[in-house]
Design an enzyme around this catalytic site. Structure first.
Site, short mmCIF file in Angstrom:
data_model
loop_
_atom_site.label_atom_id
_atom_site.label_comp_id
_atom_site.label_asym_id
_atom_site.label_seq_id
_atom_site.Cartn_x
_atom_site.Cartn_y
_atom_site.Cartn_z
N GLU A 1 128.20 -103.94 -54.35
CA GLU A 1 129.09 -104.98 -54.18
C GLU A 1 129.69 -104.74 -52.97
O GLU A 1 130.66 -103.95 -52.57
CB GLU A 1 130.25 -105.04 -55.33
CG GLU A 1 129.71 -105.26 -56.47
CD GLU A 1 129.22 -106.65 -56.96
OE1 GLU A 1 129.69 -107.63 -56.20
OE2 GLU A 1 128.90 -106.89 -58.00
N CYS A 25 137.58 -109.20 -50.79
CA CYS A 25 136.15 -109.49 -50.32
C CYS A 25 135.84 -110.91 -50.48
O CYS A 25 134.94 -111.39 -49.75
CB CYS A 25 135.13 -108.49 -51.40
SG CYS A 25 135.57 -109.16 -53.17
N GLU A 30 133.72 -109.79 -40.92
CA GLU A 30 134.83 -109.76 -42.11
C GLU A 30 135.74 -108.97 -41.49
O GLU A 30 135.85 -107.91 -40.97
CB GLU A 30 134.37 -108.84 -43.19
CG GLU A 30 135.06 -108.92 -44.48
CD GLU A 30 134.81 -107.95 -45.67
OE1 GLU A 30 134.12 -106.84 -45.34
OE2 GLU A 30 134.71 -108.29 -46.70
N1 LIG Z 1 131.91 -107.50 -53.27
C1 LIG Z 1 132.96 -107.02 -54.10
O1 LIG Z 1 133.10 -107.27 -55.11
C2 LIG Z 1 134.03 -106.20 -53.28
C3 LIG Z 1 134.99 -105.93 -54.04
C4 LIG Z 1 136.07 -105.16 -53.05
C5 LIG Z 1 135.74 -104.70 -51.95
N2 LIG Z 1 134.62 -105.06 -51.33
C6 LIG Z 1 134.40 -104.56 -49.91
O2 LIG Z 1 134.87 -103.46 -49.73
C7 LIG Z 1 135.32 -103.32 -48.02
C8 LIG Z 1 136.38 -102.61 -48.14
O3 LIG Z 1 136.33 -101.43 -48.85
P1 LIG Z 1 136.44 -99.93 -48.06
O4 LIG Z 1 137.13 -100.00 -46.57
O5 LIG Z 1 137.05 -99.04 -48.75
O6 LIG Z 1 134.99 -99.70 -47.86
P2 LIG Z 1 134.07 -98.45 -47.45
O7 LIG Z 1 132.81 -98.68 -47.22
O8 LIG Z 1 135.05 -97.75 -46.12
O9 LIG Z 1 134.39 -97.33 -48.49
C9 LIG Z 1 134.18 -97.68 -49.82
C10 LIG Z 1 134.07 -96.27 -50.60
O10 LIG Z 1 132.90 -95.67 -50.17
C11 LIG Z 1 133.13 -94.15 -49.75
N3 LIG Z 1 132.23 -93.86 -48.83
C12 LIG Z 1 132.61 -94.10 -47.62
N4 LIG Z 1 131.48 -93.48 -46.66
C13 LIG Z 1 130.28 -92.97 -47.62
C14 LIG Z 1 129.16 -92.47 -47.86
N5 LIG Z 1 128.44 -92.30 -46.41
N6 LIG Z 1 128.60 -92.19 -48.88
C15 LIG Z 1 129.23 -92.90 -49.97
N7 LIG Z 1 130.32 -93.11 -50.30
C16 LIG Z 1 131.14 -93.39 -48.95
C17 LIG Z 1 134.80 -94.51 -49.50
O11 LIG Z 1 135.18 -92.99 -49.54
C18 LIG Z 1 135.14 -95.42 -50.39
O12 LIG Z 1 135.31 -94.64 -51.68
C19 LIG Z 1 135.04 -104.57 -47.60
O13 LIG Z 1 133.87 -104.69 -46.85
C20 LIG Z 1 135.10 -105.29 -49.06
O14 LIG Z 1 134.67 -106.87 -48.82
C21 LIG Z 1 133.78 -105.87 -51.98
C1 LIG Z 2 136.38 -108.91 -56.53
N1 LIG Z 2 137.80 -109.33 -56.29
C2 LIG Z 2 138.20 -110.40 -56.07
C3 LIG Z 2 138.54 -108.72 -57.40
C4 LIG Z 2 138.22 -108.28 -55.18
C5 LIG Z 2 137.62 -108.08 -53.80
O1 LIG Z 2 137.95 -107.64 -53.01
#
Ligand SMILES: NC(=O)c1ccc[n+]([C@@H]2O[C@H](COP(=O)([O-])OP(=O)(O)OC[C@H]3O[C@@H](n4cnc5c(N)ncnc54)[C@H](O)[C@@H]3O)[C@@H](O)[C@H]2O)c1
Ligand SMILES: C[N+](C)(C)CC=O
Length: 494
Positions: A251, A285, A386
């Site tokens: 996601e 997101c 983003e």
């Molecule tokens: N599509 C959805 O439903 C949804 C929902 C919420 C957030 N998001 C997305 O999440 C992003 C923001 O979150 P973030 O900054 O925490 O993302 P991120 O990718 O920096 O981190 C997410 C998770 O991945 C872990 N991680 C980091 N490097 C890793 C690696 N090499 N291997 C495995 N795990 C690793 C982090 O520790 C954290 O727990 C935004 O792009 C947002 O759009 C998407």
């Molecule tokens: C999927 N939602 C909308 C709950 C959180 C996104 O970052």
């Protein structure tokens, strides 16, 4: 308030093998609110082994589904009971308003109830076998040990979208919350312990993604990795998962268009344009951060939006009048500022914000003013990438097809919305948009009954709904010949 909570491995509260720890900050004022263990690869390995044993001995996956459902339902009730504590913890850790966190907790309890309800509804399927005196059936079995990696923006909500269906399906899990927002997931581990999940079924580990998360993605003992986070991390995880061809569910981010046609209900469209972007300071997101507005109403719409945005109240998420809190960290604030600078350099017109607020009471936190850019074009970075902050861009369009093409013109395809009163246009545009969720005359709506996930580079697979449960199952075809006769094909005289 200062909490210290260890990790949870094999039903035991555990410090990091290295003895290291990490301070957790409140983004409102950068104060330290907790100290937690900083796990590493060794801790992740321990948790994976516990989950592996719990799965392979069959104690959990072999339980009747009604029994699993009972425990998942017990957990839902515990979440509901402690929802206020959880909501306050989430707001302290993430900076979002406590009102938003309360919605999250209500939704989370509902997610566990929903999957508890689905757990014993999987009956399999009988297939019409083409051969006489045989039966053919298809059953779904739990996929195995699942590594569940969550982001910082909706820490417990995004983790629950994974944990609830994985447990309902009979998988064992190792959960890794974001290292900067672990508190509610640790509290959930306490509630799992209280509910009585068998040892090794639920494990929660902490630490940096590049070590603990990477170990989950690489380990041959993990059967599925489900990840929510940024696109770059998602790609790294896909590569790491290739080692044992584990299943991958992703996601990822979005750059979600919100299209305002000139026949829209103007006031509603303005109101929801704000809702589309400014929850959790735009760190969503599905934020409708890319507004596409039709010529005839463009100037009036931008003026109305600017007026409402200028009145958004920034502050502590615990104050009742606060409408928007800070972004998550100094590092993230720097990133948002960088995007704003790049938009100005690329020729976008800055109509509001674009800087940190000057109010003295906000100086210790990671605040950024609601920011509005007009005259944006699809070649700008601020339109394509983003930002994940309180920043909205406006592009102008003339025809319906132009709006669809602009809306689809990024690498993302998570969600999209549009506003019109024309029923024929509703059908045409909904079909034309390449996104996992399309909202007509609404924005940012999600609920557990409906699937959620992205087209294109916004992800792989679907969470929520029945598809959310199916992600955690393998399909098995069982064929039974109950009147087997010799064939004498090889090495026998015919
Ligand atoms: N599509 C959805 O439903 C949804 C929902 C919420 C957030 N998001 C997305 O999440 C992003 C923001 O979150 P973030 O900054 O925490 O993302 P991120 O990718 O920096 O981190 C997410 C998770 O991945 C872990 N991680 C980091 N490097 C890793 C690696 N090499 N291997 C495995 N795990 C690793 C982090 O520790 C954290 O727990 C935004 O792009 C947002 O759009 C998407
Ligand atoms: C999927 N939602 C909308 C709950 C959180 C996104 O970052």
């Amino acid at each position: 308030m200062m909490r210290t909570t260890p990790m949870y491995i094999n039903s035991t509260w555990t410090e990091a093998l290295s003895g290291d720890s990490r301070e957790i900050y409140n983004p409102f004022d950068a104060s330290v609110i907790a100290r937690v263990p900083e796990g590493g690869r060794g801790d992740a390995h321990k948790a994976i082994q516990a989950a592996r044993r719990a799965f392979d001995t069959g104690q959990w996956p072999g339980q009747p589904a009604v029994e699993r459902a009972r425990l998942v339902f017990t957990l839902a009730e515990a979440i509901d009971r402690d929802r206020e504590e959880l909501a306050r913890l989430e707001s302290l850790d993430s900076g979002k308003t406590v009102e938003e966190s309360r919605w999250d907790m209500e939704e989370i309890a509902g997610i566990f109830r929903y999957y508890a309800g689905l757990a014993d509804k999987e009956h399999g399927e009988v297939i019409a076998s083409p051969f006489p005196q045989t039966t053919s059936k298809v059953v779904r079995e739990p996929v195995g040990v699942c590594g569940l990696i969550a982001p910082w923006n909706y820490p417990l909500l995004q983790a629950s979208w994974k944990i609830a269906p994985a447990l309902a399906a009979g998988c064992t899990i190792v959960v890794k919350p974001s290292e900067i927002t672990p508190l509610t997931t640790l509290k959930l581990a306490e509630l799992c312990h209280e509910a009585g999940f068998p040892p090794g079924v639920v494990n929660v580990i902490l630490g940096p993604g590049a070590e603990v998360g990477a170990q989950l993605a690489e380990s041959p003992d993990v059967d599925l990795i489900s990840f929510t986070g940024g696109i770059a991390t998602g790609k790294t995880i896909m590569r790491a998962a290739a080692g044992n061809v584990k299943k991958v569910a992703l996601e990822l981010g979005g750059k979600n268009p919100n299209i305002i046609f000139d026949d829209a209900d103007f006031d509603l469209a303005v109101d929801y344009a704000l809702n589309g972007v400014f929850f959790h300071a735009g760190q969503i997101c599905s934020a409708g951060a890319r507004l596409l507005v039709q010529d005839a109403i463009h100037d009036r719409f931008v003026a109305a939006l600017r007026d409402r945005m200028s009145r958004i109240v920034l502050g502590n998420g615990f104050d009742a009048q606060t409408e928007m809190g800070p972004v998550i960290s100094q590092e993230h604030l720097d990133k948002v500022e960088h995007y704003v600078e790049s938009a100005c350099q690329e020729g976008a017109s800055l109509l509001l914000g674009g800087q940190r607020p000057s109010a003295p009471e906000l100086q210790n936190g990671y605040f950024f003013e609601p920011t509005l850019f007009s005259e944006c074009t699809s070649d700008m970075r601020i339109v394509q990438e983003e930002v994940f902050g309180p920043v909205v861009t406006v592009e102008r369009f003339t025809t319906e097809q132009e709006a669809i093409d602009l809306a689809n013109g990024t690498i993302y395809g998570l969600s999209a919305g549009f506003w019109t009163r024309d029923p024929d246009r509703m059908e045409r545009v909904a079909q034309g948009l390449r996104a996992g969720t399309v909202w007509i005359n609404d924005f940012n709506v999600y609920f557990v009954q409906a699937p959620w996930g992205g087209f294109k580079q916004s992800g792989i697979g679907r969470e929520l709904g029945r598809s959310g449960l199916e992600e955690y199952t393998e399909v098995k075809h069982i064929y039974h010949n109950y009147a087997t006769r010799p064939v004498h094909w090889f090495g026998a005289a015919r």
